[in-house]
Design a protein around this motif. Structure first.
Motif, short mmCIF file in Angstrom:
data_model
loop_
_atom_site.label_atom_id
_atom_site.label_comp_id
_atom_site.label_asym_id
_atom_site.label_seq_id
_atom_site.Cartn_x
_atom_site.Cartn_y
_atom_site.Cartn_z
N GLU A 210 -18.14 41.18 4.43
CA GLU A 210 -18.46 39.77 4.21
C GLU A 210 -17.30 39.18 3.43
OE1 GLU A 210 -20.85 37.80 5.20
OE2 GLU A 210 -21.99 39.31 6.29
N ALA A 211 -16.58 38.25 4.05
CA ALA A 211 -15.35 37.74 3.46
C ALA A 211 -15.61 36.59 2.48
CB ALA A 211 -14.40 37.27 4.56
N GLY A 212 -15.06 36.74 1.27
CA GLY A 212 -15.14 35.67 0.28
C GLY A 212 -13.96 34.74 0.35
N SER A 213 -12.91 35.14 1.07
CA SER A 213 -11.73 34.32 1.32
C SER A 213 -11.08 34.87 2.58
CB SER A 213 -10.76 34.38 0.14
OG SER A 213 -10.32 35.72 -0.09
N TYR B 82 -12.88 30.34 -5.78
CA TYR B 82 -13.21 31.28 -4.70
C TYR B 82 -13.96 32.48 -5.24
CZ TYR B 82 -10.23 28.46 -1.72
OH TYR B 82 -9.71 27.42 -1.00
N GLU B 83 -13.58 32.93 -6.45
CA GLU B 83 -14.30 34.04 -7.07
C GLU B 83 -15.75 33.63 -7.35
OE1 GLU B 83 -13.19 36.94 -7.31
OE2 GLU B 83 -11.04 36.96 -7.70
N LEU B 84 -15.94 32.39 -7.79
CA LEU B 84 -17.28 31.88 -8.07
C LEU B 84 -18.14 31.84 -6.81
CD1 LEU B 84 -19.27 30.64 -10.07
CD2 LEU B 84 -18.22 28.41 -9.64
N MET B 85 -17.58 31.31 -5.73
CA MET B 85 -18.33 31.25 -4.46
C MET B 85 -18.60 32.65 -3.93
SD MET B 85 -16.72 28.00 -2.38
CE MET B 85 -15.03 28.63 -2.38
#
Length: 363
Positions: A54-57, A73-76
Protein backbone atom coordinates in the motif's frame (compact mmCIF):
# COMPACT_ATOMS: atom_id res chain seq x y z
CA UNK A 1 -1.91 -13.50 11.43
CA UNK A 2 -2.94 -10.45 9.47
CA UNK A 3 -0.08 -8.01 10.00
CA UNK A 4 0.42 -4.41 8.90
CA UNK A 5 3.98 -3.14 8.63
CA UNK A 6 4.46 0.66 8.54
CA UNK A 7 7.76 1.73 6.97
CA UNK A 8 9.08 5.29 6.67
CA UNK A 9 8.48 6.95 3.30
CA UNK A 10 11.89 8.64 3.12
CA UNK A 11 13.55 5.58 1.53
CA UNK A 12 12.10 2.75 -0.52
CA UNK A 13 11.90 -0.79 0.89
CA UNK A 14 14.47 -2.22 0.56
CA UNK A 15 16.74 0.78 -0.02
CA UNK A 16 18.89 0.83 -3.16
CA UNK A 17 21.86 2.13 -1.21
CA UNK A 18 21.80 3.41 2.37
CA UNK A 19 18.83 2.87 4.69
CA UNK A 20 19.11 0.65 7.75
CA UNK A 21 15.50 0.81 8.96
CA UNK A 22 14.06 0.13 5.50
CA UNK A 23 16.40 -2.82 5.00
CA UNK A 24 15.30 -4.38 8.30
CA UNK A 25 11.62 -3.83 7.42
CA UNK A 26 12.17 -5.52 4.06
CA UNK A 27 13.81 -8.61 5.55
CA UNK A 28 11.18 -8.87 8.28
CA UNK A 29 8.20 -8.42 5.95
CA UNK A 30 9.34 -10.92 3.33
CA UNK A 31 10.20 -13.57 5.92
CA UNK A 32 6.79 -13.17 7.59
CA UNK A 33 5.16 -13.78 4.20
CA UNK A 34 7.31 -16.90 3.70
CA UNK A 35 6.11 -18.14 7.08
CA UNK A 36 2.50 -17.93 5.97
CA UNK A 37 1.34 -14.65 7.48
CA UNK A 38 -0.91 -12.25 5.57
CA UNK A 39 1.20 -9.10 5.51
CA UNK A 40 0.49 -5.63 4.16
CA UNK A 41 3.43 -3.27 3.80
CA UNK A 42 2.67 0.44 3.95
CA UNK A 43 5.64 2.07 2.23
CA UNK A 44 6.65 4.14 -0.79
CA UNK A 45 5.28 3.01 -4.15
CA UNK A 46 8.72 2.08 -5.54
CA UNK A 47 9.22 -0.53 -2.82
CA UNK A 48 9.70 -4.21 -3.67
CA UNK A 49 8.08 -6.77 -1.38
CA UNK A 50 6.49 -10.21 -1.17
CA UNK A 51 3.68 -8.62 0.87
CA UNK A 52 0.73 -6.61 -0.40
CA UNK A 53 2.01 -3.08 -0.95
CA UNK A 54 0.00 0.00 0.00
CA UNK A 55 1.81 3.08 -1.27
CA UNK A 56 1.95 6.23 0.86
CA UNK A 57 3.79 8.08 -1.92
CA UNK A 58 4.63 7.34 -5.52
CA UNK A 59 8.31 6.91 -4.66
CA UNK A 60 10.75 7.46 -1.82
CA UNK A 61 10.40 11.03 -0.59
CA UNK A 62 14.16 11.56 -0.66
CA UNK A 63 14.11 11.05 -4.40
CA UNK A 64 11.18 13.35 -5.20
CA UNK A 65 12.50 16.90 -5.43
CA UNK A 66 9.02 18.23 -6.21
CA UNK A 67 7.87 17.55 -2.64
CA UNK A 68 8.44 20.54 -0.37
CA UNK A 69 6.63 19.31 2.75
CA UNK A 70 7.39 15.60 3.20
CA UNK A 71 5.84 15.71 6.66
CA UNK A 72 2.40 15.94 5.03
CA UNK A 73 2.93 12.67 3.19
CA UNK A 74 4.08 10.96 6.38
CA UNK A 75 0.90 12.18 8.08
CA UNK A 76 -1.36 10.85 5.32
CA UNK A 77 0.66 7.63 5.24
CA UNK A 78 0.08 6.78 8.91
CA UNK A 79 -3.54 7.99 8.82
CA UNK A 80 -4.27 5.56 5.98
CA UNK A 81 -3.02 2.64 8.06
CA UNK A 82 -5.27 3.40 11.00
CA UNK A 83 -8.33 3.94 8.83
CA UNK A 84 -7.96 0.24 8.01
CA UNK A 85 -6.84 -0.90 11.47
CA UNK A 86 -9.79 -3.28 11.91
CA UNK A 87 -8.52 -5.38 9.00
CA UNK A 88 -5.42 -6.47 10.94
CA UNK A 89 -4.63 -8.57 13.98
CA UNK A 90 -1.64 -6.36 14.77
CA UNK A 91 0.08 -3.27 13.41
CA UNK A 92 3.87 -3.01 13.54
CA UNK A 93 5.16 0.55 13.34
CA UNK A 94 8.70 1.50 12.31
CA UNK A 95 8.00 5.23 12.07
CA UNK A 96 8.68 6.38 15.62
CA UNK A 97 6.38 8.92 17.23
CA UNK A 98 4.17 9.29 14.14
CA UNK A 99 1.93 6.35 14.99
CA UNK A 100 1.58 6.92 18.74
CA UNK A 101 -1.52 9.18 18.89
CA UNK A 102 -3.49 7.10 16.37
CA UNK A 103 -2.50 3.75 17.88
CA UNK A 104 -4.25 4.62 21.13
CA UNK A 105 -7.52 5.31 19.31
CA UNK A 106 -8.14 1.89 17.75
CA UNK A 107 -8.73 -1.58 19.20
CA UNK A 108 -6.15 -3.28 16.98
CA UNK A 109 -2.89 -3.36 18.97
CA UNK A 110 0.24 -1.64 17.67
CA UNK A 111 3.79 -2.58 18.56
CA UNK A 112 6.47 0.03 17.96
CA UNK A 113 10.07 -0.81 17.06
CA UNK A 114 12.39 1.98 18.12
CA UNK A 115 14.94 2.45 15.33
CA UNK A 116 16.24 5.82 16.44
CA UNK A 117 17.36 7.58 19.59
CA UNK A 118 15.49 9.56 22.22
CA UNK A 119 15.87 13.32 22.00
CA UNK A 120 14.96 16.12 24.37
CA UNK A 121 11.83 16.78 22.32
CA UNK A 122 10.63 13.36 21.16
CA UNK A 123 10.96 11.77 24.59
CA UNK A 124 8.01 13.91 25.72
CA UNK A 125 5.80 12.18 23.16
CA UNK A 126 7.03 8.72 24.13
CA UNK A 127 6.44 9.48 27.81
CA UNK A 128 2.91 10.63 27.00
CA UNK A 129 2.28 7.23 25.38
CA UNK A 130 4.48 5.19 27.74
CA UNK A 131 1.99 2.31 28.14
CA UNK A 132 2.03 1.31 24.46
CA UNK A 133 4.24 -1.73 23.69
CA UNK A 134 7.75 -0.95 22.47
CA UNK A 135 10.52 -3.13 21.07
CA UNK A 136 14.11 -1.97 21.50
CA UNK A 137 16.77 -3.07 19.01
CA UNK A 138 19.40 -3.21 21.77
CA UNK A 139 19.33 -3.14 25.54
CA UNK A 140 21.49 -0.01 25.45
CA UNK A 141 18.66 1.79 23.67
CA UNK A 142 16.43 1.55 26.76
CA UNK A 143 17.13 5.03 28.11
CA UNK A 144 13.50 6.01 28.75
CA UNK A 145 11.01 4.50 31.21
CA UNK A 146 8.38 3.17 28.80
CA UNK A 147 6.71 -0.22 28.23
CA UNK A 148 9.43 -2.34 26.61
CA UNK A 149 8.06 -5.78 25.76
CA UNK A 150 11.24 -7.20 24.17
CA UNK A 151 14.64 -6.49 22.69
CA UNK A 152 14.92 -7.86 19.15
CA UNK A 153 18.28 -7.41 17.44
CA UNK A 154 18.28 -6.45 13.78
CA UNK A 155 18.92 -9.36 11.45
CA UNK A 156 20.75 -9.51 8.13
CA UNK A 157 20.44 -11.93 5.21
CA UNK A 158 23.78 -13.59 5.83
CA UNK A 159 23.62 -15.54 2.58
CA UNK A 160 23.75 -12.24 0.70
CA UNK A 161 27.15 -11.46 2.21
CA UNK A 162 29.94 -13.58 0.72
CA UNK A 163 32.69 -14.64 3.12
CA UNK A 164 36.17 -13.23 2.50
CA UNK A 165 38.79 -15.51 4.07
CA UNK A 166 41.55 -12.98 3.45
CA UNK A 167 41.57 -9.19 3.05
CA UNK A 168 42.64 -7.57 -0.18
CA UNK A 169 46.26 -6.63 -0.83
CA UNK A 170 47.40 -3.98 -0.32
CA UNK A 171 45.31 -3.85 2.88
CA UNK A 172 42.99 -1.01 3.83
CA UNK A 173 40.57 0.13 6.53
CA UNK A 174 36.87 0.54 5.71
CA UNK A 175 34.27 3.06 6.84
CA UNK A 176 30.61 2.72 5.83
CA UNK A 177 27.77 4.96 6.96
CA UNK A 178 26.26 8.39 6.71
CA UNK A 179 28.90 11.08 6.35
CA UNK A 180 27.71 12.86 9.49
CA UNK A 181 29.33 13.89 12.78
CA UNK A 182 27.44 11.14 14.64
CA UNK A 183 28.96 8.36 12.54
CA UNK A 184 32.48 9.70 13.02
CA UNK A 185 34.05 9.72 9.54
CA UNK A 186 36.33 12.52 10.75
CA UNK A 187 37.75 10.13 13.35
CA UNK A 188 38.17 7.34 10.79
CA UNK A 189 40.28 9.70 8.70
CA UNK A 190 42.32 10.75 11.74
CA UNK A 191 42.98 7.10 12.64
CA UNK A 192 44.08 6.33 9.09
CA UNK A 193 46.45 9.30 8.98
CA UNK A 194 47.83 8.54 12.44
CA UNK A 195 48.62 4.93 11.53
CA UNK A 196 49.52 5.36 7.86
CA UNK A 197 46.75 3.02 6.70
CA UNK A 198 44.71 3.50 3.53
CA UNK A 199 41.03 4.23 4.19
CA UNK A 200 38.12 3.52 1.86
CA UNK A 201 34.88 5.31 2.79
CA UNK A 202 31.36 4.95 1.46
CA UNK A 203 27.98 6.36 2.40
CA UNK A 204 25.47 9.07 1.71
CA UNK A 205 25.61 12.75 2.56
CA UNK A 206 22.25 14.05 3.76
CA UNK A 207 21.33 17.68 3.15
CA UNK A 208 21.74 18.48 6.85
CA UNK A 209 25.29 17.09 6.74
CA UNK A 210 26.40 18.79 3.53
CA UNK A 211 28.24 21.62 5.28
CA UNK A 212 30.01 19.17 7.62
CA UNK A 213 31.06 17.04 4.65
CA UNK A 214 32.34 19.98 2.62
CA UNK A 215 34.28 21.51 5.50
CA UNK A 216 35.52 18.50 7.50
CA UNK A 217 35.66 15.52 5.13
CA UNK A 218 36.02 16.55 1.49
CA UNK A 219 39.31 18.49 1.95
CA UNK A 220 40.95 15.34 3.32
CA UNK A 221 39.92 13.03 0.47
CA UNK A 222 42.94 12.66 -1.80
CA UNK A 223 41.93 9.52 -3.73
CA UNK A 224 45.07 7.78 -2.54
CA UNK A 225 45.30 7.32 1.21
CA UNK A 226 41.75 8.58 1.82
CA UNK A 227 39.27 7.41 -0.83
CA UNK A 228 35.55 8.21 -0.97
CA UNK A 229 33.33 5.87 -3.01
CA UNK A 230 30.03 7.72 -2.54
CA UNK A 231 26.81 5.79 -2.00
CA UNK A 232 27.16 2.09 -2.78
CA UNK A 233 24.69 -0.68 -3.58
CA UNK A 234 24.59 -4.02 -1.77
CA UNK A 235 27.17 -5.79 -3.93
CA UNK A 236 29.57 -2.87 -3.66
CA UNK A 237 29.01 -2.70 0.08
CA UNK A 238 29.79 -6.39 0.57
CA UNK A 239 32.95 -6.05 -1.52
CA UNK A 240 34.09 -2.94 0.36
CA UNK A 241 33.62 -4.58 3.76
CA UNK A 242 34.81 -8.06 2.82
CA UNK A 243 38.03 -6.95 1.17
CA UNK A 244 38.93 -4.70 4.09
CA UNK A 245 41.39 -5.75 6.77
CA UNK A 246 39.33 -3.99 9.45
CA UNK A 247 36.14 -1.91 9.56
CA UNK A 248 36.19 1.23 11.70
CA UNK A 249 33.08 2.25 13.61
CA UNK A 250 34.17 5.49 15.33
CA UNK A 251 30.74 6.76 16.36
CA UNK A 252 30.18 9.83 18.52
CA UNK A 253 26.61 9.02 19.60
CA UNK A 254 24.70 6.22 21.36
CA UNK A 255 24.10 4.03 18.30
CA UNK A 256 20.84 2.06 18.73
CA UNK A 257 22.20 -0.95 16.82
CA UNK A 258 24.74 -0.34 14.07
CA UNK A 259 23.90 -2.66 11.17
CA UNK A 260 27.29 -2.03 9.56
CA UNK A 261 29.03 -3.89 12.36
CA UNK A 262 27.01 -7.06 11.74
CA UNK A 263 27.39 -6.73 7.97
CA UNK A 264 31.15 -6.37 8.24
CA UNK A 265 31.54 -9.36 10.53
CA UNK A 266 29.32 -11.41 8.20
CA UNK A 267 31.92 -10.96 5.46
CA UNK A 268 34.66 -12.00 7.90
CA UNK A 269 36.03 -8.53 8.60
CA UNK A 270 36.50 -7.62 12.29
CA UNK A 271 35.33 -4.27 13.62
CA UNK A 272 37.05 -1.75 15.87
CA UNK A 273 34.47 0.53 17.47
CA UNK A 274 33.89 3.11 20.17
CA UNK A 275 32.18 1.90 23.33
CA UNK A 276 28.93 3.75 22.86
CA UNK A 277 25.33 2.58 22.60
CA UNK A 278 24.87 -0.97 21.33
CA UNK A 279 28.50 -1.59 20.37
CA UNK A 280 29.29 -4.02 23.27
CA UNK A 281 26.15 -6.02 22.41
CA UNK A 282 27.08 -6.42 18.74
CA UNK A 283 30.85 -7.00 18.88
CA UNK A 284 32.33 -9.92 20.80
CA UNK A 285 35.29 -8.07 22.31
CA UNK A 286 38.58 -9.77 21.55
CA UNK A 287 36.94 -12.30 19.21
CA UNK A 288 35.21 -10.40 16.41
CA UNK A 289 36.66 -6.97 17.05
CA UNK A 290 37.51 -4.53 19.79
CA UNK A 291 35.36 -2.20 21.86
CA UNK A 292 37.44 0.88 22.69
CA UNK A 293 37.21 3.76 25.14
CA UNK A 294 38.84 6.38 22.90
CA UNK A 295 39.70 7.04 19.28
CA UNK A 296 43.38 6.83 20.22
CA UNK A 297 42.79 3.32 21.55
CA UNK A 298 41.04 2.38 18.30
CA UNK A 299 44.21 3.19 16.42
CA UNK A 300 46.37 1.11 18.77
CA UNK A 301 44.08 -1.94 18.43
CA UNK A 302 44.63 -2.33 14.68
CA UNK A 303 47.53 -4.83 15.02
CA UNK A 304 45.53 -7.02 17.42
CA UNK A 305 42.43 -6.91 15.20
CA UNK A 306 44.49 -8.19 12.28
CA UNK A 307 45.12 -11.38 14.25
CA UNK A 308 41.43 -12.18 14.79
CA UNK A 309 39.85 -15.22 13.14
CA UNK A 310 37.65 -14.08 10.25
CA UNK A 311 35.63 -17.31 10.32
CA UNK A 312 34.66 -16.60 13.93
CA UNK A 313 33.43 -13.18 12.85
CA UNK A 314 31.12 -14.85 10.36
CA UNK A 315 29.90 -17.45 12.86
CA UNK A 316 29.15 -14.75 15.43
CA UNK A 317 26.69 -13.10 13.05
CA UNK A 318 25.18 -16.45 12.02
CA UNK A 319 24.53 -17.28 15.67
CA UNK A 320 23.18 -13.91 16.79
CA UNK A 321 22.04 -11.62 13.97
CA UNK A 322 20.27 -13.70 11.32
CA UNK A 323 16.92 -12.77 9.76
CA UNK A 324 15.43 -16.00 11.15
CA UNK A 325 16.35 -15.05 14.72
CA UNK A 326 14.98 -11.55 14.25
CA UNK A 327 11.66 -12.79 12.89
CA UNK A 328 11.40 -15.42 15.64
CA UNK A 329 11.65 -12.57 18.13
CA UNK A 330 9.00 -10.47 16.44
CA UNK A 331 6.62 -13.41 16.01
CA UNK A 332 6.85 -14.12 19.74
CA UNK A 333 5.90 -10.50 20.48
CA UNK A 334 2.99 -10.59 18.04
CA UNK A 335 1.63 -13.80 19.54
CA UNK A 336 1.91 -12.44 23.07
CA UNK A 337 0.18 -9.13 22.30
CA UNK A 338 -2.57 -10.63 20.14
CA UNK A 339 -3.09 -13.40 22.70
CA UNK A 340 -3.49 -10.85 25.49
CA UNK A 341 -5.96 -8.86 23.38
CA UNK A 342 -7.97 -11.99 22.59
CA UNK A 343 -8.02 -12.99 26.26
CA UNK A 344 -9.28 -9.54 27.27
CA UNK A 345 -12.00 -9.70 24.62
CA UNK A 346 -13.04 -13.19 25.77
CA UNK A 347 -13.06 -12.14 29.42
CA UNK A 348 -15.08 -9.01 28.71
CA UNK A 349 -17.60 -11.03 26.70
CA UNK A 350 -18.00 -13.54 29.53
CA UNK A 351 -18.33 -10.74 32.06
CA UNK A 352 -20.88 -8.87 29.97
CA UNK A 353 -22.96 -12.02 29.36
CA UNK A 354 -22.88 -12.82 33.08
CA UNK A 355 -24.04 -9.33 34.02
CA UNK A 356 -26.81 -9.46 31.42
CA UNK A 357 -27.92 -12.84 32.77
CA UNK A 358 -27.99 -11.55 36.36
CA UNK A 359 -29.90 -8.45 35.30
CA UNK A 360 -32.42 -10.54 33.37
CA UNK A 361 -33.10 -12.84 36.34
CA UNK A 362 -33.48 -9.85 38.64
CA UNK A 363 -36.31 -8.58 36.49
Amino acid sequence: MKIAQIAPLWEQVPPITYGGTELVVSRLTDELVRRGHEVTLFASGDSQTLARLEAGSARALRLDKSIKEPVMYELMHVSEVYQHAAEFDIIHSHVGAWALPLASMVSTPTVHTLHGIFTRDNNKVFRQHHTQPYISISDAQRLLNINYVATVYNGISIEKFPFFAQPQEPPYLAFLGRLSPEKGPQHAIAIAKQTGWRLKMAGKVDVVDQKFFEQEIAPQIDGKQIEFLGEVNHAQKAELLGNAAITLFPITWCEPFGLVMAESMATGTPVIAMNMGSVPEVIAHGETGYVCQSYEEMATMIPKALELNRQKCREHVENKFSVAQMVDGYEAVYEKIVGERNFRNWFNTILRNSLESITSRAR
